[in-house]
Each structure stands twice: as C-alpha cells, then as structure tokens.
Motif scaffolding. Structure first.
Motif, PDB file in Angstrom:
ATOM      1  N   ASN A  93       0.795  -1.231   0.000  1.00  0.00           N
ATOM      2  CA  ASN A  93       0.000   0.000   0.000  1.00  0.00           C
ATOM      3  C   ASN A  93       0.828   1.281   0.000  1.00  0.00           C
ATOM      4  O   ASN A  93       0.404   2.306   0.557  1.00  0.00           O
ATOM      5  N   CYS A  94       2.001   1.239  -0.617  1.00  0.00           N
ATOM      6  CA  CYS A  94       2.825   2.437  -0.707  1.00  0.00           C
ATOM      7  C   CYS A  94       2.161   3.451  -1.635  1.00  0.00           C
ATOM      8  O   CYS A  94       1.544   3.082  -2.626  1.00  0.00           O
ATOM      9  N   ARG A  95       2.309   4.704  -1.284  1.00  0.00           N
ATOM     10  CA  ARG A  95       1.748   5.759  -2.126  1.00  0.00           C
ATOM     11  C   ARG A  95       2.699   6.146  -3.246  1.00  0.00           C
ATOM     12  O   ARG A  95       2.275   6.680  -4.266  1.00  0.00           O
ATOM     13  N   ARG A  96       3.998   5.856  -3.057  1.00  0.00           N
ATOM     14  CA  ARG A  96       4.963   6.134  -4.116  1.00  0.00           C
ATOM     15  C   ARG A  96       6.196   5.273  -3.934  1.00  0.00           C
ATOM     16  O   ARG A  96       6.460   4.746  -2.857  1.00  0.00           O
ATOM     17  N   ILE A  97       6.945   5.158  -5.030  1.00  0.00           N
ATOM     18  CA  ILE A  97       8.259   4.528  -5.007  1.00  0.00           C
ATOM     19  C   ILE A  97       9.224   5.590  -5.513  1.00  0.00           C
ATOM     20  O   ILE A  97       8.899   6.329  -6.454  1.00  0.00           O
ATOM     21  N   PHE A  98      10.365   5.719  -4.850  1.00  0.00           N
ATOM     22  CA  PHE A  98      11.302   6.768  -5.252  1.00  0.00           C
ATOM     23  C   PHE A  98      12.730   6.267  -5.130  1.00  0.00           C
ATOM     24  O   PHE A  98      12.999   5.213  -4.552  1.00  0.00           O
ATOM     25  N   LEU A  99      13.642   7.047  -5.684  1.00  0.00           N
ATOM     26  CA  LEU A  99      15.060   6.710  -5.631  1.00  0.00           C
ATOM     27  C   LEU A  99      15.867   7.964  -5.836  1.00  0.00           C
ATOM     28  O   LEU A  99      15.354   8.985  -6.308  1.00  0.00           O
ATOM     29  N   ILE A 100      17.128   7.854  -5.474  1.00  0.00           N
ATOM     30  CA  ILE A 100      18.079   8.945  -5.657  1.00  0.00           C
ATOM     31  C   ILE A 100      19.158   8.463  -6.616  1.00  0.00           C
ATOM     32  O   ILE A 100      19.654   7.345  -6.486  1.00  0.00           O
ATOM     33  N   THR A 101      19.516   9.306  -7.574  1.00  0.00           N
ATOM     34  CA  THR A 101      20.691   9.055  -8.396  1.00  0.00           C
ATOM     35  C   THR A 101      21.528  10.324  -8.392  1.00  0.00           C
ATOM     36  O   THR A 101      21.101  11.356  -7.866  1.00  0.00           O
ATOM     37  N   THR A 102      22.703  10.243  -8.952  1.00  0.00           N
ATOM     38  CA  THR A 102      23.575  11.409  -8.984  1.00  0.00           C
ATOM     39  C   THR A 102      23.529  12.066 -10.368  1.00  0.00           C
ATOM     40  O   THR A 102      23.142  11.446 -11.353  1.00  0.00           O
ATOM     41  N   ASN A 103      23.930  13.317 -10.405  1.00  0.00           N
ATOM     42  CA  ASN A 103      23.823  14.124 -11.620  1.00  0.00           C
ATOM     43  C   ASN A 103      24.620  13.563 -12.800  1.00  0.00           C
ATOM     44  O   ASN A 103      24.306  13.854 -13.941  1.00  0.00           O
ATOM     45  N   ASP A 104      25.610  12.743 -12.556  1.00  0.00           N
ATOM     46  CA  ASP A 104      26.425  12.188 -13.643  1.00  0.00           C
ATOM     47  C   ASP A 104      25.787  10.973 -14.306  1.00  0.00           C
ATOM     48  O   ASP A 104      26.183  10.580 -15.397  1.00  0.00           O
ATOM     49  N   ASN A 105      24.790  10.392 -13.660  1.00  0.00           N
ATOM     50  CA  ASN A 105      24.237   9.109 -14.108  1.00  0.00           C
ATOM     51  C   ASN A 105      23.099   9.324 -15.112  1.00  0.00           C
ATOM     52  O   ASN A 105      21.935   9.045 -14.840  1.00  0.00           O
ATOM     53  N   THR A 106      23.468   9.827 -16.270  1.00  0.00           N
ATOM     54  CA  THR A 106      22.463  10.150 -17.283  1.00  0.00           C
ATOM     55  C   THR A 106      21.759   8.899 -17.808  1.00  0.00           C
ATOM     56  O   THR A 106      20.588   8.964 -18.184  1.00  0.00           O
ATOM     57  N   SER A 107      22.438   7.758 -17.826  1.00  0.00           N
ATOM     58  CA  SER A 107      21.763   6.535 -18.293  1.00  0.00           C
ATOM     59  C   SER A 107      20.671   6.124 -17.310  1.00  0.00           C
ATOM     60  O   SER A 107      19.601   5.669 -17.725  1.00  0.00           O
ATOM     61  N   ALA A 108      20.900   6.308 -16.013  1.00  0.00           N
ATOM     62  CA  ALA A 108      19.856   6.006 -15.024  1.00  0.00           C
ATOM     63  C   ALA A 108      18.673   6.964 -15.191  1.00  0.00           C
ATOM     64  O   ALA A 108      17.519   6.549 -15.102  1.00  0.00           O
ATOM     65  N   MET A 109      18.963   8.215 -15.453  1.00  0.00           N
ATOM     66  CA  MET A 109      17.884   9.191 -15.653  1.00  0.00           C
ATOM     67  C   MET A 109      17.000   8.791 -16.831  1.00  0.00           C
ATOM     68  O   MET A 109      15.773   8.862 -16.738  1.00  0.00           O
ATOM     69  N   ARG A 110      17.624   8.369 -17.915  1.00  0.00           N
ATOM     70  CA  ARG A 110      16.845   7.896 -19.071  1.00  0.00           C
ATOM     71  C   ARG A 110      16.049   6.643 -18.708  1.00  0.00           C
ATOM     72  O   ARG A 110      14.866   6.528 -19.026  1.00  0.00           O
ATOM     73  N   PHE A 111      16.711   5.694 -18.056  1.00  0.00           N
ATOM     74  CA  PHE A 111      16.087   4.428 -17.682  1.00  0.00           C
ATOM     75  C   PHE A 111      14.819   4.655 -16.868  1.00  0.00           C
ATOM     76  O   PHE A 111      13.749   4.131 -17.183  1.00  0.00           O
ATOM     77  N   TYR A 112      14.912   5.443 -15.811  1.00  0.00           N
ATOM     78  CA  TYR A 112      13.756   5.644 -14.927  1.00  0.00           C
ATOM     79  C   TYR A 112      12.636   6.428 -15.614  1.00  0.00           C
ATOM     80  O   TYR A 112      11.459   6.100 -15.447  1.00  0.00           O
ATOM     81  N   GLN A 113      12.983   7.432 -16.397  1.00  0.00           N
ATOM     82  CA  GLN A 113      11.939   8.197 -17.087  1.00  0.00           C
ATOM     83  C   GLN A 113      11.188   7.337 -18.095  1.00  0.00           C
ATOM     84  O   GLN A 113       9.970   7.449 -18.229  1.00  0.00           O
ATOM     85  N   LYS A 114      11.888   6.443 -18.777  1.00  0.00           N
ATOM     86  CA  LYS A 114      11.230   5.550 -19.735  1.00  0.00           C
ATOM     87  C   LYS A 114      10.272   4.587 -19.040  1.00  0.00           C
ATOM     88  O   LYS A 114       9.393   4.029 -19.681  1.00  0.00           O
ATOM     89  N   ARG A 115      10.446   4.397 -17.728  1.00  0.00           N
ATOM     90  CA  ARG A 115       9.605   3.474 -16.965  1.00  0.00           C
ATOM     91  C   ARG A 115       8.570   4.202 -16.110  1.00  0.00           C
ATOM     92  O   ARG A 115       8.016   3.648 -15.171  1.00  0.00           O
ATOM     93  N   GLY A 116       8.309   5.462 -16.448  1.00  0.00           N
ATOM     94  CA  GLY A 116       7.228   6.206 -15.811  1.00  0.00           C
ATOM     95  C   GLY A 116       7.617   7.038 -14.611  1.00  0.00           C
ATOM     96  O   GLY A 116       6.762   7.709 -14.023  1.00  0.00           O
ATOM     97  N   PHE A 117       8.873   7.035 -14.222  1.00  0.00           N
ATOM     98  CA  PHE A 117       9.317   7.857 -13.093  1.00  0.00           C
ATOM     99  C   PHE A 117       9.479   9.294 -13.559  1.00  0.00           C
ATOM    100  O   PHE A 117       9.778   9.555 -14.723  1.00  0.00           O
TER     101      PHE A 117
END
Length: 158
Positions: A93-117
């Motif tokens: 029953n979580c209201r959200r799922i979240f994570l932290i990445t660092t500014n250099d990790n552009t591949s992670a930023m793409r990955f998460y955005q493509k999955r609805g984050f």
C-alpha cells in the motif's frame, strides 16, 4: 532469467557484488546511511550467475530503491527487478516509489523516465555531505562528469 528474493544464502554474494560496484556495502541517500547487508531486495539469476540486484526498503507507505544493478545491459534485467519492487510497493500500500541518483548518471535518468518515473527533486551539492559519510564516492563519475548533486525520481502509485 529467474528473480529470487534475497535471503541469508544469497546475502554474501549480494554484498560482494554491491561492494565491487559501489565501493562498499554502504550507500548514502539524502545524508542517510543504508547498509545493503540489511535491506530487502531481489537478485536476477541466469544459469547460476548473478546478473542483477535491486535493494530497497519500505517505510511510512513509501518505497525507496537504494540500489539497482544490471550486469547484463539491455536484456530487461533492470526492468524486471524494478517491476518486482513496484509490485511489492503496491502490495504494501505504498503511495509512491522513489530513488536517488547522482547528476552524472544520465543513463539512469533515461532508464527511470522511460519506466514512468518523474523528477521529484534536486538536492544541490548533496554529495559533499555524502562524501563525509562515505569517502569512497569519487569526484568524477560517468564520462568524467563531476559528481555533485542528488536527483530524486518518483513513481506515484496512489
């Protein structure tokens, strides 16, 4: 590929893999120390080989992904692990799922955005404090980009 919940039998291999990838079994987010030895998570296995790991914890109806590593890129390992944790968050029953990445990790930023984050916050110069807690954090990361900031992504579930 088989996804298996991390248990005592897998813990040593998980800790070794995280230590090799992250410099230690400790991961810092928002100034908080997370010992991955103590976190829930899943591994992705293929023919007795560890090909991915995700760790997370749930508190106050929120699920934070602490680490996600795919050792076989572009094969759905990270997506499968992430989807499994999203399902756990929904069951709890979580209201959200979240994570932290660092500014250099552009591949992670793409990955998460493509999955609805979506971007939820940016914590300017937060890595300075993190380095006080974990000196192994390098000054420069992917493609030589200076590691300075934490970026929070979230997927709202409710």
């Amino acid at each position: 590929m088989e996804l298996i919940k991390i248990d005592k039998g897998l813990r040593k291999a998980v800790t070794a893999a995280i230590t090799e990838t992250w410099g230690s079994s400790i991961i810092i987010t928002r100034g908080k120390i997370h010992n991955t030895d103590e976190l829930d998570g899943y591994v992705a296995m293929e023919k007795d080989s560890l090909i991915g790991i995700i760790t997370y914890y749930i508190y106050n109806l929120e699920c934070e992904v602490i680490s996600l590593d795919s050792f076989k890129e572009n094969r759905g390992v990270g997506t499968s692990l992430l989807n499994t944790v999203i399902n756990d968050a929904k069951v709890n029953n979580c209201r959200r799922i979240f994570l932290i990445t660092t500014n250099d990790n552009t591949s992670a930023m793409r990955f998460y955005q493509k999955r609805g984050f979506d971007f939820a916050a940016m914590y300017h110069n937060a890595i300075e404090k993190s380095r006080e807690l974990k000196p192994q954090i390098p000054q420069n990361g992917f493609e030589g980009i200076p590691i300075k900031h934490e970026i929070e992504f979230e997927l709202v579930l409710k």
